[in-house]
Design a protein around this motif. Structure first.
Motif, PDB file in Angstrom:
ATOM      1  N   MET A   1     -64.035 116.414  39.676  1.00  0.00           N
ATOM      2  CA  MET A   1     -63.445 115.190  40.207  1.00  0.00           C
ATOM      3  C   MET A   1     -61.940 115.202  39.968  1.00  0.00           C
ATOM      4  N   THR A   2     -61.170 114.838  40.972  1.00  0.00           N
ATOM      5  CA  THR A   2     -59.718 114.824  40.842  1.00  0.00           C
ATOM      6  C   THR A   2     -59.204 113.386  40.757  1.00  0.00           C
ATOM      7  N   THR A   3     -57.917 113.267  40.443  1.00  0.00           N
ATOM      8  CA  THR A   3     -57.329 111.969  40.136  1.00  0.00           C
ATOM      9  C   THR A   3     -56.253 111.574  41.142  1.00  0.00           C
ATOM     10  N   PHE A   4     -56.239 110.284  41.451  1.00  0.00           N
ATOM     11  CA  PHE A   4     -55.167 109.646  42.209  1.00  0.00           C
ATOM     12  C   PHE A   4     -54.280 108.936  41.199  1.00  0.00           C
ATOM     13  N   ALA A   5     -53.018 109.344  41.104  1.00  0.00           N
ATOM     14  CA  ALA A   5     -52.080 108.746  40.152  1.00  0.00           C
ATOM     15  C   ALA A   5     -51.096 107.863  40.903  1.00  0.00           C
ATOM     16  N   LEU A   6     -50.976 106.630  40.454  1.00  0.00           N
ATOM     17  CA  LEU A   6     -50.124 105.645  41.106  1.00  0.00           C
ATOM     18  C   LEU A   6     -48.957 105.277  40.194  1.00  0.00           C
ATOM     19  N   ILE A   7     -47.758 105.567  40.635  1.00  0.00           N
ATOM     20  CA  ILE A   7     -46.549 105.192  39.899  1.00  0.00           C
ATOM     21  C   ILE A   7     -46.062 103.854  40.460  1.00  0.00           C
ATOM     22  N   GLY A   8     -46.101 102.822  39.622  1.00  0.00           N
ATOM     23  CA  GLY A   8     -45.713 101.489  40.066  1.00  0.00           C
ATOM     24  C   GLY A   8     -46.914 100.649  40.425  1.00  0.00           C
ATOM     25  N   ALA A   9     -47.906 100.618  39.542  1.00  0.00           N
ATOM     26  CA  ALA A   9     -49.134  99.866  39.808  1.00  0.00           C
ATOM     27  C   ALA A   9     -48.838  98.373  39.840  1.00  0.00           C
ATOM     28  N   GLY A  10     -49.297  97.718  40.889  1.00  0.00           N
ATOM     29  CA  GLY A  10     -49.119  96.283  41.038  1.00  0.00           C
ATOM     30  C   GLY A  10     -50.294  95.668  41.770  1.00  0.00           C
ATOM     31  N   PRO A  11     -50.328  94.338  41.885  1.00  0.00           N
ATOM     32  CA  PRO A  11     -51.492  93.655  42.461  1.00  0.00           C
ATOM     33  C   PRO A  11     -51.556  93.684  43.984  1.00  0.00           C
ATOM     34  N   GLY A  12     -50.519  94.194  44.650  1.00  0.00           N
ATOM     35  CA  GLY A  12     -50.507  94.223  46.106  1.00  0.00           C
ATOM     36  C   GLY A  12     -50.899  95.579  46.654  1.00  0.00           C
ATOM     37  N   LEU A  13     -49.909  96.319  47.171  1.00  0.00           N
ATOM     38  CA  LEU A  13     -50.183  97.638  47.744  1.00  0.00           C
ATOM     39  C   LEU A  13     -50.765  98.584  46.702  1.00  0.00           C
ATOM     40  N   ARG A  20     -58.645 102.135  47.525  1.00  0.00           N
ATOM     41  CA  ARG A  20     -59.016 103.004  48.658  1.00  0.00           C
ATOM     42  C   ARG A  20     -59.284 104.428  48.190  1.00  0.00           C
ATOM     43  N   PHE A  21     -58.408 104.966  47.357  1.00  0.00           N
ATOM     44  CA  PHE A  21     -58.605 106.337  46.884  1.00  0.00           C
ATOM     45  C   PHE A  21     -59.757 106.408  45.888  1.00  0.00           C
ATOM     46  N   GLY A  22     -59.919 105.359  45.078  1.00  0.00           N
ATOM     47  CA  GLY A  22     -61.038 105.339  44.144  1.00  0.00           C
ATOM     48  C   GLY A  22     -62.374 105.258  44.854  1.00  0.00           C
ATOM     49  N   THR A  23     -62.439 104.459  45.904  1.00  0.00           N
ATOM     50  CA  THR A  23     -63.671 104.343  46.696  1.00  0.00           C
ATOM     51  C   THR A  23     -64.029 105.669  47.354  1.00  0.00           C
ATOM     52  N   ASP A  39     -54.066  96.431  32.248  1.00  0.00           N
ATOM     53  CA  ASP A  39     -55.439  96.110  31.841  1.00  0.00           C
ATOM     54  C   ASP A  39     -56.133  95.253  32.891  1.00  0.00           C
ATOM     55  N   ALA A  40     -55.414  94.286  33.454  1.00  0.00           N
ATOM     56  CA  ALA A  40     -56.003  93.401  34.461  1.00  0.00           C
ATOM     57  C   ALA A  40     -56.352  94.172  35.738  1.00  0.00           C
ATOM     58  N   LEU A  41     -55.449  95.036  36.176  1.00  0.00           N
ATOM     59  CA  LEU A  41     -55.710  95.828  37.379  1.00  0.00           C
ATOM     60  C   LEU A  41     -56.868  96.795  37.154  1.00  0.00           C
ATOM     61  N   ALA A  42     -56.879  97.445  35.994  1.00  0.00           N
ATOM     62  CA  ALA A  42     -57.937  98.405  35.693  1.00  0.00           C
ATOM     63  C   ALA A  42     -59.292  97.707  35.630  1.00  0.00           C
ATOM     64  N   ALA A  43     -59.333  96.502  35.061  1.00  0.00           N
ATOM     65  CA  ALA A  43     -60.595  95.764  34.970  1.00  0.00           C
ATOM     66  C   ALA A  43     -61.129  95.433  36.355  1.00  0.00           C
ATOM     67  N   GLU A  44     -60.224  95.070  37.264  1.00  0.00           N
ATOM     68  CA  GLU A  44     -60.659  94.739  38.625  1.00  0.00           C
ATOM     69  C   GLU A  44     -61.234  95.970  39.336  1.00  0.00           C
ATOM     70  N   LEU A  45     -60.584  97.113  39.184  1.00  0.00           N
ATOM     71  CA  LEU A  45     -61.083  98.333  39.814  1.00  0.00           C
ATOM     72  C   LEU A  45     -62.371  98.810  39.154  1.00  0.00           C
ATOM     73  N   ASP A  46     -62.420  98.717  37.844  1.00  0.00           N
ATOM     74  CA  ASP A  46     -63.614  99.126  37.110  1.00  0.00           C
ATOM     75  C   ASP A  46     -64.824  98.311  37.546  1.00  0.00           C
ATOM     76  N   GLY A  47     -64.591  97.045  37.852  1.00  0.00           N
ATOM     77  CA  GLY A  47     -65.681  96.196  38.332  1.00  0.00           C
ATOM     78  C   GLY A  47     -66.243  96.651  39.665  1.00  0.00           C
ATOM     79  N   GLY A  48     -65.462  97.433  40.403  1.00  0.00           N
ATOM     80  CA  GLY A  48     -65.922  97.979  41.686  1.00  0.00           C
ATOM     81  C   GLY A  48     -66.499  99.368  41.558  1.00  0.00           C
ATOM     82  N   ILE A  50     -65.112 102.034  40.039  1.00  0.00           N
ATOM     83  CA  ILE A  50     -64.114 103.111  40.071  1.00  0.00           C
ATOM     84  C   ILE A  50     -63.749 103.485  38.642  1.00  0.00           C
ATOM     85  N   ARG A  51     -63.737 104.771  38.342  1.00  0.00           N
ATOM     86  CA  ARG A  51     -63.297 105.201  37.019  1.00  0.00           C
ATOM     87  C   ARG A  51     -61.782 105.154  36.983  1.00  0.00           C
TER      88      ARG A  51
END
Length: 221
Positions: A1-13, A20-23, A39-48, A50-51
């Motif tokens: 499994m490979t990783t999508f790395a996001l520089i500048g994580a925010g609640p919008g884009l 999208r990449f996690g799905t 932590d808040a962003l990761a929790a939201e993705l984890d709930g879907g 996504i690792r």
């Protein structure tokens, strides 16, 4: 499994692209200066399902970027896709006649030294994989300099030049480099520039490859 790395994580884009990449099956590494925010962003993705992991890093601190990306690759898997889309600071956007040489130090460090640091950190892993994608997201001043926001206009133009050179240099190695220009505001009600639509566009750029520069919508005249 490979990783999508996001520089500048925010609640919008950022969140939409990570989802999208996690799905699609990638693990997700979120990089931002604010740990609580991560932590808040990761929790939201984890709930879907996504690792995901958050990593504290500052684009203006090359050592923190390198350490975060190296740790992400060790903990989540090799980084196949890197998206560089941090939001510039407001003080980067002075009018051109009010912009001194010193005023350009941080914008250039942010938009040029930051990407260079990221690329040199993830490139060995992409070469080992035999594939990779580097995605750069910029506003319209990257292609149409705006005298009202001189710092970002100068820095985005330099970032664009660097990314365009990477596109040509890395194509023979099956590593795709692309830039997405978003001319206007990113809004949830926008037909072409909502976070969800832009995230889908970025995923298509990754999978379909092709040209270096893409536009979310036509540039204003």
């Amino acid at each position: 499994m490979t990783t999508f790395a996001l520089i500048g994580a925010g609640p919008g884009l950022g969140l939409a692209a990570a989802r999208r990449f996690g799905t699609a099956g990638h693990h997700v590494a979120l990089l931002s200066r604010n740990a609580e925010h991560l932590d808040a962003l990761a929790a939201e993705l984890d709930g879907g399902g996504i690792r995901v992991r958050g990593f504290t890093a500052d684009v203006l601190d090359p050592a923190s970027l390198t350490a975060a990306l190296d740790t992400a690759a060790k903990e989540l898997g090799p980084i196949e896709v890197l998206q560089f889309s941090p939001v510039p600071r407001a003080d980067f956007m002075k009018p051109v006649l009010d912009t001194s040489a010193t005023d350009l130090d941080d914008p250039l460090a942010f938009s040029v030294k930051g990407p260079v640091t990221c690329v040199h950190t993830v490139l060995p892993g992409m070469r080992e994989l035999g594939r990779g994608t580097l995605l750069f997201v910029n506003g319209s001043s990257a292609v149409h300099p705006n005298p009202k926001v001189a710092g970002t206009s100068v820095a985005f133009a330099a970032e664009s030049a660097y990314a365009a050179m990477l596109h040509d240099a890395l194509a023979p190695e099956n590593i795709h480099v692309a830039q997405l220009i978003v001319p206007g505001a990113i809004r949830s009600d926008s037909e072409h520039s909502s976070p969800t639509v832009l995230a889908e566009r970025l995923y298509a750029i990754h999978t379909e490859r092709g040209v270096f520069r893409h536009y979310a919508e036509p540039m204003p005249t």
